[in-house]
Motif scaffolding. Structure first.
Motif, PDB file in Angstrom:
ATOM      1  N   LEU B 104       0.826  -1.214   0.000  1.00  0.00           N
ATOM      2  CA  LEU B 104       0.000   0.000   0.000  1.00  0.00           C
ATOM      3  C   LEU B 104       0.859   1.262   0.000  1.00  0.00           C
ATOM      4  N   VAL B 105       2.034   1.209   0.638  1.00  0.00           N
ATOM      5  CA  VAL B 105       2.938   2.369   0.602  1.00  0.00           C
ATOM      6  C   VAL B 105       4.165   2.039  -0.259  1.00  0.00           C
ATOM      7  N   GLY B 106       3.976   1.133  -1.247  1.00  0.00           N
ATOM      8  CA  GLY B 106       5.098   0.528  -1.976  1.00  0.00           C
ATOM      9  C   GLY B 106       6.106   1.506  -2.561  1.00  0.00           C
ATOM     10  N   THR B 107       5.615   2.590  -3.131  1.00  0.00           N
ATOM     11  CA  THR B 107       6.540   3.498  -3.800  1.00  0.00           C
ATOM     12  C   THR B 107       7.519   4.093  -2.798  1.00  0.00           C
ATOM     13  N   PHE B 108       7.010   4.458  -1.626  1.00  0.00           N
ATOM     14  CA  PHE B 108       7.917   5.016  -0.616  1.00  0.00           C
ATOM     15  C   PHE B 108       8.762   3.916   0.018  1.00  0.00           C
ATOM     16  N   TRP B 109       8.163   2.756   0.145  1.00  0.00           N
ATOM     17  CA  TRP B 109       8.883   1.644   0.768  1.00  0.00           C
ATOM     18  C   TRP B 109      10.139   1.307  -0.033  1.00  0.00           C
ATOM     19  N   ILE B 110      10.060   1.312  -1.350  1.00  0.00           N
ATOM     20  CA  ILE B 110      11.234   0.954  -2.156  1.00  0.00           C
ATOM     21  C   ILE B 110      12.243   2.102  -2.148  1.00  0.00           C
ATOM     22  N   LEU B 111      11.768   3.321  -1.953  1.00  0.00           N
ATOM     23  CA  LEU B 111      12.697   4.461  -1.913  1.00  0.00           C
ATOM     24  C   LEU B 111      13.609   4.388  -0.686  1.00  0.00           C
ATOM     25  N   VAL B 112      13.202   3.589   0.303  1.00  0.00           N
ATOM     26  CA  VAL B 112      14.077   3.378   1.453  1.00  0.00           C
ATOM     27  C   VAL B 112      15.461   2.903   0.991  1.00  0.00           C
ATOM     28  N   ILE B 113      15.491   2.067  -0.031  1.00  0.00           N
ATOM     29  CA  ILE B 113      16.760   1.455  -0.438  1.00  0.00           C
ATOM     30  C   ILE B 113      17.747   2.481  -1.000  1.00  0.00           C
ATOM     31  N   PRO B 114      17.366   3.242  -2.038  1.00  0.00           N
ATOM     32  CA  PRO B 114      18.320   4.266  -2.475  1.00  0.00           C
ATOM     33  C   PRO B 114      18.677   5.249  -1.358  1.00  0.00           C
ATOM     34  N   ALA B 115      17.709   5.560  -0.497  1.00  0.00           N
ATOM     35  CA  ALA B 115      18.014   6.486   0.596  1.00  0.00           C
ATOM     36  C   ALA B 115      19.089   5.894   1.500  1.00  0.00           C
ATOM     37  N   LEU B 116      18.977   4.617   1.803  1.00  0.00           N
ATOM     38  CA  LEU B 116      19.987   3.981   2.657  1.00  0.00           C
ATOM     39  C   LEU B 116      21.355   3.971   1.990  1.00  0.00           C
ATOM     40  N   VAL B 117      21.379   3.633   0.697  1.00  0.00           N
ATOM     41  CA  VAL B 117      22.671   3.585  -0.005  1.00  0.00           C
ATOM     42  C   VAL B 117      23.345   4.949   0.058  1.00  0.00           C
ATOM     43  N   LEU B 118      22.561   5.995  -0.242  1.00  0.00           N
ATOM     44  CA  LEU B 118      23.152   7.335  -0.277  1.00  0.00           C
ATOM     45  C   LEU B 118      23.591   7.778   1.121  1.00  0.00           C
ATOM     46  N   ALA B 119      22.750   7.508   2.117  1.00  0.00           N
ATOM     47  CA  ALA B 119      23.096   7.930   3.472  1.00  0.00           C
ATOM     48  C   ALA B 119      24.391   7.250   3.931  1.00  0.00           C
ATOM     49  N   TYR B 120      24.456   5.960   3.677  1.00  0.00           N
ATOM     50  CA  TYR B 120      25.619   5.161   4.089  1.00  0.00           C
ATOM     51  C   TYR B 120      26.866   5.642   3.348  1.00  0.00           C
ATOM     52  N   ALA B 121      26.720   5.817   2.028  1.00  0.00           N
ATOM     53  CA  ALA B 121      27.850   6.299   1.231  1.00  0.00           C
ATOM     54  C   ALA B 121      28.300   7.667   1.743  1.00  0.00           C
ATOM     55  N   GLY B 122      27.339   8.473   2.174  1.00  0.00           N
ATOM     56  CA  GLY B 122      27.675   9.794   2.692  1.00  0.00           C
ATOM     57  C   GLY B 122      28.584   9.698   3.907  1.00  0.00           C
ATOM     58  N   PHE B 123      28.280   8.780   4.819  1.00  0.00           N
ATOM     59  CA  PHE B 123      29.122   8.632   6.010  1.00  0.00           C
ATOM     60  C   PHE B 123      30.545   8.189   5.642  1.00  0.00           C
ATOM     61  N   TYR B 124      30.645   7.291   4.656  1.00  0.00           N
ATOM     62  CA  TYR B 124      31.998   6.886   4.240  1.00  0.00           C
ATOM     63  C   TYR B 124      32.713   8.010   3.518  1.00  0.00           C
ATOM     64  N   TYR B 125      31.952   8.754   2.708  1.00  0.00           N
ATOM     65  CA  TYR B 125      32.573   9.894   2.037  1.00  0.00           C
ATOM     66  C   TYR B 125      33.132  10.843   3.095  1.00  0.00           C
ATOM     67  N   HIS B 126      32.335  11.079   4.116  1.00  0.00           N
ATOM     68  CA  HIS B 126      32.774  11.980   5.181  1.00  0.00           C
ATOM     69  C   HIS B 126      34.038  11.461   5.845  1.00  0.00           C
ATOM     70  N   LYS B 127      34.097  10.153   6.045  1.00  0.00           N
ATOM     71  CA  LYS B 127      35.263   9.590   6.737  1.00  0.00           C
ATOM     72  C   LYS B 127      36.513   9.616   5.847  1.00  0.00           C
ATOM     73  N   LEU B 128      36.348   9.218   4.584  1.00  0.00           N
ATOM     74  CA  LEU B 128      37.531   8.969   3.753  1.00  0.00           C
ATOM     75  C   LEU B 128      37.946  10.166   2.912  1.00  0.00           C
TER      76      LEU B 128
END
Lengths: 439, 369, 345
Positions: B104-128
């Motif tokens: 029922l909230v599928g479109t937003f539910w799948i957007l969780v994935i790109p959001a996680l990838v970007l957020a996680y990559a952001g933390f590594y970018y910040h570190k490295l």
């Protein structure tokens, strides 16, 4: 139909699953094979006169490897899970319920993999050489076990073997006919990918040509044997495929002599030919490693991505019309009730959940039947679009086609009465701006 | 469409049933979900503190930035990893509810994935890649934080929708394709706040603990600053969390509120949370001016137990919401004890290896400046 | 063994000739791979084209293509590869042309390299135009008819050229004969000959160096020998472009519309292929008698591309050179805009 259907315009839910899966397949195989490469390089570097310099490269490798596999690998893995929940909740539910402790054990592997990798990477300066070697080997073993587990579940989808819904025999489900060929194929492919990834990192070490030469030749030795072995293992896997998949790949949908190339065949060709391209490209790199720079190394990794795209679509298409072979159709309808004529001929929308109770003559019936029976795979005018496929439809042709579409071997049988078929055909024809009624 | 009723919508349960009695799955998911919440809180709260530390000037700030730059990607990694088992078990136990609300909230539910990838990559970018003083680094962390907050928001939407099948009909009628959220839910915002805001507490505890260890390693000045910084964050976070808890109670439907406050186990868990969280904050504040490891560890342990109470209460509330639609007792059990044994052995062996390695390596690792 | 071979095939001077060229290494070195990539597409075209010729019958164009698609083993796949490779070759050549343009590699003494390249681009477009008709389905037939009708309106030579191409006043099966010969004999020979000239010129002149690179002190200039370093490093990239063609052929196979019926009305929405969209859309802007003006403008654009090396000659770039680059940038923007417009309308 048990669940609501997720609607993605243009792309279609299936393509979202495919895109995430294709990326994940590359990264996750790099993650396992790269572990082997780390372990071997740890041991190898100890025996080399310039071991310290090799380990500088190894550290670079580990940095990229860590970021690449944890950020893209772990999250896209979860991403496949999210996407299949939405695109095929019924199949996901089956896989979750049957294999729940396999998934749970898989999770233990993830936890182990990550923690060991972090200890290896962050402990670079404080750990003893023996500890680093141990960690690298432990990482590879754990990562490979995670491959072992997931492989049982993935190969189950194509060849459930002796498993049935009634016997729920998990041993036969897990060690199904496709398990071992696919396990070996994946193992070989991950060595190949690790070699390609290693070459990419080697070109970034730059400056020192001797080292670069040594490293690229080291990595090429991972790629070339794997690229030769992969087609042989793929052939073994081929022999375990269900007869219907083989017939489809060889004969094509229309079954014309010589074979109209169906999509499954094309993707099989793509996977095989891309493997050959990798082989040629790697030879070129290994012939003169000093000349290699980032662009060609990256290019080969992208070719590998294309090969994986071929392999993944092949797997999906060869499984058609099922998502779990012989059990559950791609549109979330079970095969067993589907076989029963009583079910096939019952008014579809009366039995379905998530559909409005419409009067028998309502034109909206067709659209709801599309939504619940077709939209798992098709979109209206995007990926596997309806519009393109039904240009020539007339009401009579449409109804006839719907009654016989399962004989094409890529689509499930239609569930519903003659009125349901007429309603669907009329709705499809109305999409083209024509009326379903003959003038 | 008007003829649809919620009971027509409710999907049939999976034909395979439950592999062990539901209580065992519940226990496993309580444990892992508690760890997930702690890691999630640490990462979200840590990201906020990282921004605070980056904007503030001074030597202590720089050390905090270095600490968080390394710790946040790890926190992120474990938040995802500990999120997996609860997500698995919720599908085993509540599959037909969870899949339905997810679609029922599928479109937003799948957007969780790109959001996680970007957020996680952001933390590594910040570190490295990002310099410690660059404005770009702050901006990247801010983006990662925003993405994580988005992910949490989508989760709260999905999980509140999951436990209110009565609302599915309206949602599905309005948006059959999945491009919607559960914004009409009254408890949505307080619930979201209640699960997110303790982030400051958990990240604060981490700073208090870090400070205690720095002391031990003879870096007393840094240690004191870290403890003080942490205690302040804890206090702010706890006050916000208590407020959010009040708000959540106020917005709950009357029947659920009286279930929570009406005595018995739910009230015990709610009271336990309040008491444990108070104790945790008290220990944290007491640790700020003092040396020693006991108080910081007590604070951490008490907070973890408080989260455990909430995790259990959360499930009881969910079952209460679902009364009349769904019951775990009705679920058939097709036991897979053999597979459970395989999993249990794997888990024990895996944890044994990890504990052994951590004990050998971690002390040397953490001591590095 | 190698001595035996080398004495029978004394290729030493050839290798020296290839190794002499040095490829400068700088920020924009990536653009140097485009010419090689175009050659890869050409090789794919020749290979798949020969295979398609085996079953193609100019006397029964549509039926024989249908047979290729439906019956011949791998026929549909080979045809799709031929289609995608053609499109990517055209795209690659446009990018190649603009990259050489902005790196100002056309300046003396390389005028003729530029001119031969320009001719090759024209010939490749002609290649596409002639090949497009050969399946003789609805789309290709009507698109070709529209295309030639536009050509017919050109002053002086228009009618004559159009009749020559069509073999009569309208596109008929006779046109297939002409286009077929053009596509499989005339154009391949011409293109191959011109490619040899183009490559020899490139080899003789060596790589042109962009201003920023040429201005560097000699000790900071870095080169890689064309043979073998640059060439070998290009091979994986060639593998990638080949892989992309294969993937596109697998994912988006070329379809076959119903057989052309010259007496029927053109189906709605007939449009030329994307590389002809820009001129097609431009001509639409000049209705009726103004059409001549539109054609004149396009001819002027082509002509000015040809005369650029004779206008912008000075190294390092002077005001006029910067002006030319600006005009080029405007040209690329206009081309892209008109193509997009044509595609969307």
């Amino acid at each position: 139909m048990n669940y609501p259907v997720w609607n993605v315009d243009i792309l279609g839910g299936g393509l979202i699953v495919a895109i995430i899966a294709i990326v994940h397949m590359l990264v996750s195989h790099v993650a396992v094979g790269g572990g082997a490469l780390l372990a071997v390089a740890e041991v190898w570097s100890d025996g080399q006169p310039d071991g310290a310099r090799i380990r500088t490269w190894l550290r670079r490798f580990a940095t990229w490897f860590l970021v690449f596999t944890t950020v893209f690998g772990a999250i896209t893995g979860v991403g496949i899970w999210f996407a299949i929940q939405l695109a095929s909740p019924e199949a996901t539910s089956l896989l979750i319920h049957q294999f729940v402790f396999a998934w749970a054990a898989e999770w233990v592997m993830f936890l182990g993999e990550l923690t060991v990798l972090y200890l290896y990477f962050y402990g670079w300066d404080v750990n003893s050489r023996a500890m680093q070697r141990f960690l690298a080997v432990a990482y590879f073993v754990i990562a490979w076990l995670s491959l072992f587990i997931i492989n049982g579940i993935l190969s189950f989808m194509m060849t459930p073997g002796g498993w049935t819904l009634e016997n729920r025999d998990i041993f036969r489900a897990f060690f199904n006919p496709g398990f071992f060929p696919l396990l070996l194929l994946r193992t070989v492919v991950m060595f190949l990918l690790a070699g390609l990834f290693g070459m990419l990192v080697a070109t970034r070490v730059a400056a020192d040509d001797d080292l670069k030469e040594k490293l690229i030749r080291f990595c090429a030795k991972w790629v070339i044997p794997a690229a030769v072995a992969a087609p042989l293992l793929a052939f073994w896997y081929w022999t375990t495929l269900p007869g219907s998949a083989v017939a489809l790949a060889l004969g094509g949908v229309t079954g014309v002599a010589g074979g109209r190339l169906e999509v499954v065949t094309r993707y099989g060709l793509l996977a095989g030919l891309a493997g050959a391209l990798i082989l040629v490209g790697t030879f070129a790199m290994a012939l003169r490693p000093r000349a290699a720079n980032t662009a060609p190394a990256l290019a080969l990794l992208l070719v590998a991505q294309l090969a994986i795209m071929g392999g993944e679509f092949f797997r999906e298409m060869a499984r058609k019309p099922y998502v779990i072979h012989g059990v559950l159709y791609s549109n979330q309808l079970w095969k067993e009730p589907g076989k029963a004529p009583a079910r096939l001929d019952a008014p579809y929308l009366d039995a379905a959940r998530w559909a409005p109770r419409l009067p028998a003559q309502s034109p909206a019936r067709g659209e709801w039947i599309y939504r619940l029976q077709c939209a798992s795979c098709h979109t209206i005018d995007g990926y596997r679009g309806l519009m393109k496929r039904t240009v020539a439809w007339t009401p009579a042709f449409g109804v006839r086609w719907l009654s016989t579409m399962d004989t094409l071997k890529v689509m499930p049988p239609f569930e519903g009465t003659a009125q349901d078929r007429e309603a669907l055909a009329a709705w499809v024809i109305s999409l083209h701006g024509r009326t379903g009624v003959k003038p | 469409m008007t003829l649809l009723t919620a009971s027509i919508l409710m999907p049939a349960g999976d034909p395979l049933g439950c592999a062990v009695p539901p209580a065992l799955f519940l226990a496993l998911s309580y444990l892992t979900l508690t760890l997930h919440f702690l890691a999630m809180n640490f990462t979200v709260g840590g990201a906020i503190l990282l921004i605070v530390a980056r904007l503030g000037k001074g030597r202590d700030g720089a050390a905090s930035v270095r600490f968080l730059a390394t710790a946040l990607p790890l926190g992120f990694s474990y938040l995802v990893t500990f999120g997996v088992p609860p997500l698995l078990f919720v599908q085993v136990l509540f599959g037909q509810l969870f899949y339905s609300s997810s679609v029922l909230v599928g479109t937003f539910w799948i957007l969780v994935i790109p959001a996680l990838v970007l957020a996680y990559a952001g933390f590594y970018y910040h570190k490295l890649a990002a310099g410690s003083a660059s404005r770009k680094g702050t901006l990247v962390v801010l983006c990662s934080l925003a993405l994580m907050l988005f992910v949490g928001f989508v989760y709260v939407n999905n999980l509140t929708l999951m436990q209110t099948p009565g609302k599915w009909l309206a949602t599905y009628t309005a948006h059959p394709g999945g491009a919607t959220l559960n914004l009409s839910e009254r408890t949505l915002v307080p619930r979201y706040a209640f699960f997110i805001l303790p982030g400051l507490v958990v990240a604060g505890i981490a700073f208090v603990l870090r400070g205690a260890y720095l002391d031990r390693w003879g870096r007393e000045e840094e240690g004191r600053a870290s403890r003080r910084f942490g205690a302040r964050a804890m206090l702010v976070g706890a006050v916000l969390a208590w407020t959010a808890a009040g708000g959540l109670l106020a917005t709950l439907p009357a029947a659920i509120r009286s279930f929570v406050l009406g005595g018995g186990l739910p009230t015990g868990l709610a009271g336990g949370w309040l008491a444990l969280s108070l104790g945790s904050i008290a220990c944290g504040l007491a640790a700020a001016p003092r040396k020693g490891l006991a108080l910081p560890f007590a604070s951490a342990l008490l907070w973890a137990c408080a989260v455990g109470c909430i995790v259990a209460l959360r499930n009881l509330v969910r079952l209460e919401y679902l009364k009349g639609f769904f019951s775990l007792d009705a679920m058939p059990v097709n036991a897979q004890w053999g597979m459970f044994a395989v999993f249990a052995v794997t888990l024990v062996l895996g944890l044994a290896l990890l504990v052994f390695l951590m004990v050998r390596i971690f002390p040397r690792l953490a001591r590095r400046p | 063994m190698s001595r035996f071979l080398l004495s029978r095939f004394p290729v030493g001077p050839l290798i020296d000739f290839m190794a002499k060229k040095k490829v400068p290494e700088h920020r924009c070195s990536g653009w140097y791979t485009l010419g090689g990539i175009a050659l890869v597409f050409l090789a794919i075209q020749i290979f798949t084209g020969i295979l398609l010729m085996v079953y193609y019958r100019p006397s029964q164009p549509w039926a024989s293509v249908q047979r290729i698609v439906v019956e011949v083993p791998f026929g549909a796949f080979i045809r799709s590869i031929h289609h995608w490779s053609a499109n990517l070759m055209a795209l690659g050549l446009f990018v190649h042309m603009f990259s050489t343009f902005f790196m100002k590699a056309y300046r003396p003494t390389r005028e003729f390299t530029w001119l031969t390249g320009l001719c090759l681009l024209g010939l490749v477009l002609l290649f596409s135009f002639s090949g497009y008709l050969l399946p003789w389905d609805e789309l290709s037939f009507f698109a070709t008819r529209v295309g030639i009708t536009e050509l017919e309106k050109a002053p002086l030579v228009g009618t004559w050229t159009a009749t020559l191409l069509r073999g009569g006043p309208d596109v008929t099966i006779d046109t297939i004969g002409r286009f077929y010969v053009l596509h499989v004999v005339v154009l391949p020979l011409t293109v191959l000959g011109l490619v040899v000239v183009h490559l020899t010129l490139v080899q003789l002149h060596g790589m042109s160096e962009p201003d920023s690179f040429a201005a560097l002190p000699p000790e900071r200039k870095r080169y890689r020998p064309f043979f073998t370093d640059f060439l070998l490093a290009e091979i994986p990239i060639w593998m990638l472009v080949t892989g992309v063609v294969l993937a596109l052929a697998a994912a988006v196979p070329r379809g076959l519309a119903p057989e052309a019926d010259p007496t029927a009305a053109a189906p709605a929405g007939i449009k030329p292929e994307w590389y002809f969209l820009a001129p097609y859309q431009t001509l639409k802007l000049f209705p009726g008698r103004l059409e001549l003006l539109g054609m004149g403008l396009m001819a002027a654009a082509v002509l000015s591309a040809a005369v650029v090396p004779f206008i912008d000659r000075v190294v390092p770039t002077d005001r006029r050179g910067r002006m030319v680059a600006l005009i080029g940038a405007a040209g690329i923007a206009g081309l892209a805009a008109m193509t997009a417009w044509g595609g969307l309308s």
